[in-house]
Scaffold this active site. Structure first.
Site, PDB file in Angstrom:
ATOM      1  N   LYS A 190       0.860  -1.305   0.054  1.00 28.61           N
ATOM      2  CA  LYS A 190       0.070   0.057   0.071  1.00 28.61           C
ATOM      3  C   LYS A 190       0.798   1.324  -0.020  1.00 28.61           C
ATOM      4  O   LYS A 190       2.123   1.330   0.318  1.00 28.61           O
ATOM      5  CB  LYS A 190      -0.754   0.009   1.256  1.00 28.61           C
ATOM      6  CG  LYS A 190      -0.180  -0.192   2.615  1.00 28.61           C
ATOM      7  CD  LYS A 190      -1.003  -0.266   3.649  1.00 28.61           C
ATOM      8  CE  LYS A 190      -0.168  -0.190   5.076  1.00 28.61           C
ATOM      9  NZ  LYS A 190      -0.928  -0.421   6.180  1.00 28.61           N
TER      10      LYS A 190
ATOM     11  N   TYR B   7      15.858  29.916   6.993  1.00 33.16           N
ATOM     12  CA  TYR B   7      15.010  30.963   7.423  1.00 33.16           C
ATOM     13  C   TYR B   7      14.920  31.218   9.217  1.00 33.16           C
ATOM     14  O   TYR B   7      15.221  30.290   9.757  1.00 33.16           O
ATOM     15  CB  TYR B   7      13.406  30.186   7.266  1.00 33.16           C
ATOM     16  CG  TYR B   7      13.017  30.347   5.760  1.00 33.16           C
ATOM     17  CD1 TYR B   7      13.086  31.425   4.837  1.00 33.16           C
ATOM     18  CD2 TYR B   7      12.909  28.933   5.320  1.00 33.16           C
ATOM     19  CE1 TYR B   7      12.748  31.457   4.050  1.00 33.16           C
ATOM     20  CE2 TYR B   7      12.523  29.157   3.976  1.00 33.16           C
ATOM     21  CZ  TYR B   7      12.587  30.171   3.096  1.00 33.16           C
ATOM     22  OH  TYR B   7      12.250  30.279   1.885  1.00 33.16           O
TER      23      TYR B   7
HETATM   24  C1  LIG Z   1      -0.155  -1.637   6.863  1.00 32.59           C
HETATM   25  C2  LIG Z   1      -0.836  -2.848   7.296  1.00 32.59           C
HETATM   26  C3  LIG Z   1      -0.083  -4.221   7.274  1.00 32.59           C
HETATM   27  C4  LIG Z   1       1.221  -4.122   7.488  1.00 32.59           C
HETATM   28  O1  LIG Z   1       1.838  -3.529   8.732  1.00 32.59           O
HETATM   29  P1  LIG Z   1       3.710  -3.483   8.786  1.00 32.59           P
HETATM   30  O2  LIG Z   1       3.574  -2.949  10.350  1.00 32.59           O
HETATM   31  O3  LIG Z   1       4.076  -2.456   8.074  1.00 32.59           O
HETATM   32  O4  LIG Z   1       4.102  -4.828   8.651  1.00 32.59           O
HETATM   33  C5  LIG Z   1      -0.645  -5.197   7.785  1.00 32.59           C
HETATM   34  N1  LIG Z   1      -2.215  -5.197   8.023  1.00 32.59           N
HETATM   35  C6  LIG Z   1      -2.818  -4.181   7.934  1.00 32.59           C
HETATM   36  C7  LIG Z   1      -4.185  -4.351   7.848  1.00 32.59           C
HETATM   37  C8  LIG Z   1      -2.059  -3.051   7.413  1.00 32.59           C
HETATM   38  O5  LIG Z   1      -2.969  -1.986   7.302  1.00 32.59           O
END
Ligand SMILES: *Cc1c(COP(=O)(O)O)cnc(C)c1O
Length: 375
Positions: A36, A265
């Site tokens: 994702k 800045y």
């Molecule tokens: C993002 C996500 C993961 C992965 O989690 P990590 O801590 O990056 O391994 C797994 N399951 C769900 C439902 C998620 O949203």
């Protein structure tokens, strides 16, 4: 390879090795590579391909658009999408053979209806909320969801391929409570006549240290990118993982300044001696966190050097003292600490956040370059 002006080098060889190490640890559970958010900033399509080659049998994404982008790139491995808009149109996902998480009876009905309209039986993974209070069917609604799943599956309108939950990683006791609640949810589902082939609960942290959480499948995100899932200072190397992303650029300007000169800045930093400042052409538009101003370090000419003054939208300054630094020199913001570079977690500490946020926020102006082992 000469560093680009602003470049994230993604080492697919490291990703492959991380996955292989994690797969070996969780076996016989299978692995879903979570890609994702553009694979946590690393590039969804190349990462998905490397992950499948490295032993992942599933891909996981948050929403349907992310799943369809994988399909459009020709990736036909099983994909699960689990977070949907209230008015989501599930038809394209079902037509593309994307498995869908269902977090309510209404969502289950909407998925079934979209499948019926398109003449296909959608694959769903029923999500149980076992404590996070985010999405997933709430415990009080689970009996109704199990009954609906049994009815729809009996009518051939869905196939319940999975049942899953997500853990808070709050403490071992809290995780154990959630896992017990998950077992009860699976039991209720079975009692209603639904027997999903895949139970899954663990993301990287639980997959790593809670064998009871592995079930049939683990959902591995951060670990495959070589960033520790824990916030206790454990390094990637201690877990046998290698950072996949190196964020680097090239010095855009060098300025010799006198004692008392202000920098960037607000003159939040002033030179306390004559020194040389090197300008790095990455800023918060590129995901370099402004909160790390005056705290983070970079690797430049073989040494770690402090970021001084405010990090701006496009650029920041590094104090290099009296060393001979030239325009065009490579500067590494983070990468593999074995090379002397800071880690993404070092930047996270400097900015008061977690490694996940550092890599995920790298912006579109930063060119992604893919290598197979060794940047
Ligand atoms: C993002 C996500 C993961 C992965 O989690 P990590 O801590 O990056 O391994 C797994 N399951 C769900 C439902 C998620 O949203």
């Amino acid at each position: 390879m000469t560093a680009g002006f602003r470049e994230a080098v993604v080492d697919l060889g490291a990703l492959h090795a991380n996955l292989a190490a994690l797969v070996a640890r969780v076996s016989p559970a299978r692995a879903m590579a979570v890609v994702k958010a553009d694979a946590y900033g690393h590039g969804a399509v190349p990462v998905a391909r490397a992950a499948l080659a490295g032993g992942a049998s599933w891909l996981g994404v948050a929403d349907v658009d992310e799943a369809l982008a994988l399909r459009a790139a020709g990736i036909d491995a099983p994909v699960l999408a689990w977070l949907h808009a209230p008015d989501a149109d599930f038809a394209p996902a079902i037509a593309a053979d994307v498995d869908l998480g269902a977090s309510s009876v209404a969502q289950l009905e909407a998925i079934a209806a979209a499948g019926a309209a398109g003449g296909r039986t959608p694959h769903v993974h029923l999500k149980a909320d076992t404590g996070l209070s985010r999405n997933g069917v709430a415990p009080a609604d689970w009996p109704a969801a199990a009954a609906a799943a049994a009815r729809l599956e009996g009518a051939g309108l869905v196939r319940v391929r999975g049942v899953f939950t997500h853990l808070a990683n709050a403490s071992p006791e809290d995780d154990a409570d959630q896992l017990r609640a998950f077992d009860r949810a699976v039991e209720l589902l079975r009692a209603a006549g639904v027997r999903p082939e895949l139970r899954h609960a663990a993301s990287t942290a639980a997959a790593w240290n809670l064998p009871d959480a592995r079930h049939d499948l683990v959902r591995l995100g951060i670990g495959i990118y070589g960033i520790p899932p824990f916030c206790d200072g454990t390094t990637a190397a201690e877990l046998g993982l290698a950072p996949v992303m190196t964020l680097r650029g090239r010095v855009a300007a060098v300025r010799r300044v006198e004692a008392g000169a202000g920098a960037s800045y607000d003159y939040a930093w002033r030179a306390d001696r004559p020194t040389t400042l090197a300008l790095v052409p990455l800023g918060y538009a590129d995901g370099v966190p402004r909160q790390a101003s005056g705290r983070a370090e970079v690797l430049l000419r073989g040494r770690r050097r402090p970021v001084v003054g405010r990090i701006a939208m496009d650029q920041f300054l590094v104090d290099v003292g009296d060393d001979g630094v030239e325009v065009g020199d490579e500067v590494v913001l983070f990468g593999d600490p074995a090379t002397g570079a800071p880690s993404a977690d070092d930047w996270a500490d400097a900015a008061g956040t977690i490694g996940y946020e550092i890599v995920t926020r790298i912006g579109p102006r930063v060119r992604r370059t893919y290598v197979e082992g060794g940047a």
